[in-house]
Each structure stands twice: as structure tokens, then as C-alpha cells.
Design a protein around this motif. Structure first.
Motif, short mmCIF file in Angstrom:
data_model
loop_
_atom_site.label_atom_id
_atom_site.label_comp_id
_atom_site.label_asym_id
_atom_site.label_seq_id
_atom_site.Cartn_x
_atom_site.Cartn_y
_atom_site.Cartn_z
N ILE A 1 0.85 -16.42 2.70
CA ILE A 1 1.01 -16.87 4.08
C ILE A 1 1.01 -15.63 4.97
O ILE A 1 1.42 -14.55 4.55
CB ILE A 1 2.31 -17.69 4.29
N THR A 2 0.51 -15.81 6.17
CA THR A 2 0.52 -14.73 7.16
C THR A 2 1.50 -15.10 8.25
O THR A 2 1.37 -16.16 8.87
CB THR A 2 -0.89 -14.51 7.74
N ILE A 3 2.47 -14.23 8.46
CA ILE A 3 3.50 -14.47 9.47
C ILE A 3 3.17 -13.64 10.70
O ILE A 3 3.07 -12.41 10.61
CB ILE A 3 4.90 -14.10 8.93
N ASP A 4 3.00 -14.29 11.84
CA ASP A 4 2.82 -13.59 13.11
C ASP A 4 4.20 -13.11 13.55
O ASP A 4 5.11 -13.91 13.76
CB ASP A 4 2.21 -14.51 14.16
N LEU A 5 4.34 -11.80 13.67
CA LEU A 5 5.65 -11.21 13.95
C LEU A 5 5.96 -11.17 15.44
O LEU A 5 5.11 -10.80 16.25
CB LEU A 5 5.72 -9.79 13.39
N GLY B 1 10.95 -15.11 -5.68
CA GLY B 1 9.87 -16.05 -5.43
C GLY B 1 8.97 -15.66 -4.28
O GLY B 1 7.94 -16.27 -4.06
N THR B 2 9.36 -14.64 -3.52
CA THR B 2 8.53 -14.16 -2.42
C THR B 2 8.46 -12.64 -2.44
O THR B 2 9.38 -11.97 -2.88
CB THR B 2 9.08 -14.60 -1.04
N VAL B 3 7.34 -12.12 -1.95
CA VAL B 3 7.18 -10.67 -1.84
C VAL B 3 6.30 -10.36 -0.64
O VAL B 3 5.30 -11.03 -0.41
CB VAL B 3 6.61 -10.06 -3.15
N SER B 4 6.73 -9.37 0.12
CA SER B 4 5.90 -8.90 1.25
C SER B 4 4.80 -8.04 0.67
O SER B 4 5.04 -7.13 -0.11
CB SER B 4 6.75 -8.06 2.21
N CYS B 5 3.57 -8.33 1.08
CA CYS B 5 2.41 -7.63 0.49
C CYS B 5 1.77 -6.62 1.42
O CYS B 5 1.33 -5.56 0.97
CB CYS B 5 1.35 -8.64 0.07
N ASP B 6 1.66 -6.95 2.70
CA ASP B 6 0.93 -6.06 3.60
C ASP B 6 1.37 -6.30 5.04
O ASP B 6 1.71 -7.41 5.42
CB ASP B 6 -0.57 -6.33 3.47
N LEU B 7 1.34 -5.22 5.81
CA LEU B 7 1.60 -5.29 7.24
C LEU B 7 0.32 -4.86 7.94
O LEU B 7 -0.28 -3.84 7.58
CB LEU B 7 2.76 -4.34 7.61
N SER B 8 -0.10 -5.64 8.92
CA SER B 8 -1.33 -5.31 9.63
C SER B 8 -1.18 -3.97 10.36
O SER B 8 -0.07 -3.52 10.64
CB SER B 8 -1.70 -6.41 10.63
N GLN B 9 -2.30 -3.34 10.66
CA GLN B 9 -2.30 -2.03 11.32
C GLN B 9 -1.54 -2.06 12.65
O GLN B 9 -0.87 -1.10 13.00
CB GLN B 9 -3.74 -1.55 11.56
N ASP B 10 -1.65 -3.17 13.37
CA ASP B 10 -0.99 -3.26 14.68
C ASP B 10 0.46 -3.75 14.57
O ASP B 10 1.12 -3.98 15.58
CB ASP B 10 -1.78 -4.17 15.62
N ARG B 11 0.95 -3.95 13.35
CA ARG B 11 2.33 -4.39 13.07
C ARG B 11 2.64 -5.74 13.69
O ARG B 11 3.76 -6.02 14.07
CB ARG B 11 3.35 -3.36 13.56
N ARG B 12 1.65 -6.60 13.75
CA ARG B 12 1.83 -7.92 14.35
C ARG B 12 1.82 -9.04 13.31
O ARG B 12 2.21 -10.16 13.61
CB ARG B 12 0.73 -8.20 15.37
N GLN B 13 1.35 -8.75 12.09
CA GLN B 13 1.28 -9.78 11.05
C GLN B 13 1.76 -9.21 9.72
O GLN B 13 1.43 -8.07 9.37
CB GLN B 13 -0.14 -10.30 10.89
#
Length: 165
Positions: free
Chosen positions: A96-100, A120-132
Motif C-alpha cells: 500500500i502507498t500512504i500519502d503522508l 505483519g507490516t514493514v515500511s519499504c520505501d519513502l519517496s524522494q519528496d517524502r510525500r509517500q
């Protein structure tokens, strides 16, 4: 002034000391002293790497957040155990992609780490602009509901905690 040089991050030092004692499951004098030494040394040695002063507000929100996270970790452990011990074909893993909404760098880090701490959950990646934030879930039946729960239970209180920083 001398106090700040010895303890550049006093809350972190206290947190490290308590975590040390909890992880060792003892309050023996030796562990208390060793934990204190580490709690002073680690922030002192790493303070040069911190780009900004750590600022936390709203202590009651912090306590409530800690309680929610600990509760969620307990419940998620039980849920993951049921999923793993049950039929594997029932699993619905996914991303899932969370809009921050949170923008404070340390707040984003706390959010990503909180998600990864919850079984059961793991953060995988943060977008370059730190928005997702990209999150992988072991079992996601409703992606929208999963996103809403993360935003309400974790992101919203973290925004309150870091809002005045």
C-alpha cells in the motif's frame, strides 16, 4: 550549559536506559550502571550526526501513542500467529502507498519505524519528496482501511507531537 554537553538529548538518554533495562529483564545494579553509561555515551557520540535539535511536544499524546503502539504490537502478534498457523491460501499480502501529511523528518522516521515494529507490516520505501511511504502488509483485505488505520492511529498523533518543532 554543562548539562546539555553531557546529555545533548536527555529524553533519548532516558529512553535508552529504560529500554536497556527492559531488554535485559533485570534491574540489577550492574545493568543499571551499564545502561546508564550507554544512555549517556550513545547520544553524546552521535550528537554530531543529528541535523537538528530533537523537539517533542504534548507528553500526554506521547504516552497515548506509546500505549496504542504497544497494544497494536500485542494484537498484531496474535493475528500474525493465527495467519501463519492457518491455511496459507487465505493470506493476502500486498503493498500500500500512504500519502503522508506529516512533514517533520523525525516524525516520518517514527512513523516508518512504528509500522515496521508492528508484526505483519514493514515500511519499504519513502519517496524522494517524502510525500509517500510504501508499506508491505502480510495480510491486507482492504487497502483503504489499512491506510486509514495507519494515518489515524500513528500519523495523526505523531503530527501533534512534532507540530511545534
Amino acid at each position: 550549559m554543562r548539562f546539555r554537553k553531557l546529555l545533548p538529548h536527555p529524553v533519548l538518554s532516558l529512553f535508552l536506559w529504560v529500554i536497556w533495562l527492559l531488554l535485559n529483564n533485570t534491574f540489577s545494579p550492574g545493568h543499571m550502571v551499564m545502561g546508564l553509561i550507554l544512555a549517556i555515551a550513545i547520544p553524546l557520540l552521535t550528537s554530531g550526526f543529528w541535523p537538528e535539535k530533537v523537539c517533542l511536544s504534548k507528553p500526554l499524546t506521547q504516552l497515548r501513542f506509546l500505549g496504542v503502539v504497544l497494544w497494536d504490537i500485542l494484537i498484531a502478534n496474535i493475528a500474525v500467529a493465527k495467519l501463519i498457523l492457518g491455511p496459507q491460501k487465505k493470506l493476502k499480502p500486498g503493498f500500500i502507498t500512504i500519502d503522508l501529511d506529516i512533514q517533520h523528518p523525525l516524525g516520518i522516521s517514527f512513523l516508518a519505524n512504528t509500522i515496521s515494529l508492528t508484526p505483519g507490516t514493514v515500511s519499504c520505501d519513502l519517496s524522494q519528496d517524502r510525500r509517500q511511504l510504501l508499506v508491505h502488509g502480510l495480510h491486507i483485505e482492504d487497502p483503504g482501511l489499512a491506510i486509514t488505520e495507519i494515518k489515524q492511529r500513528y500519523e495523526k498523533p505523531l503530527m501533534e507531537i512534532f507540530e511545534s518543532c
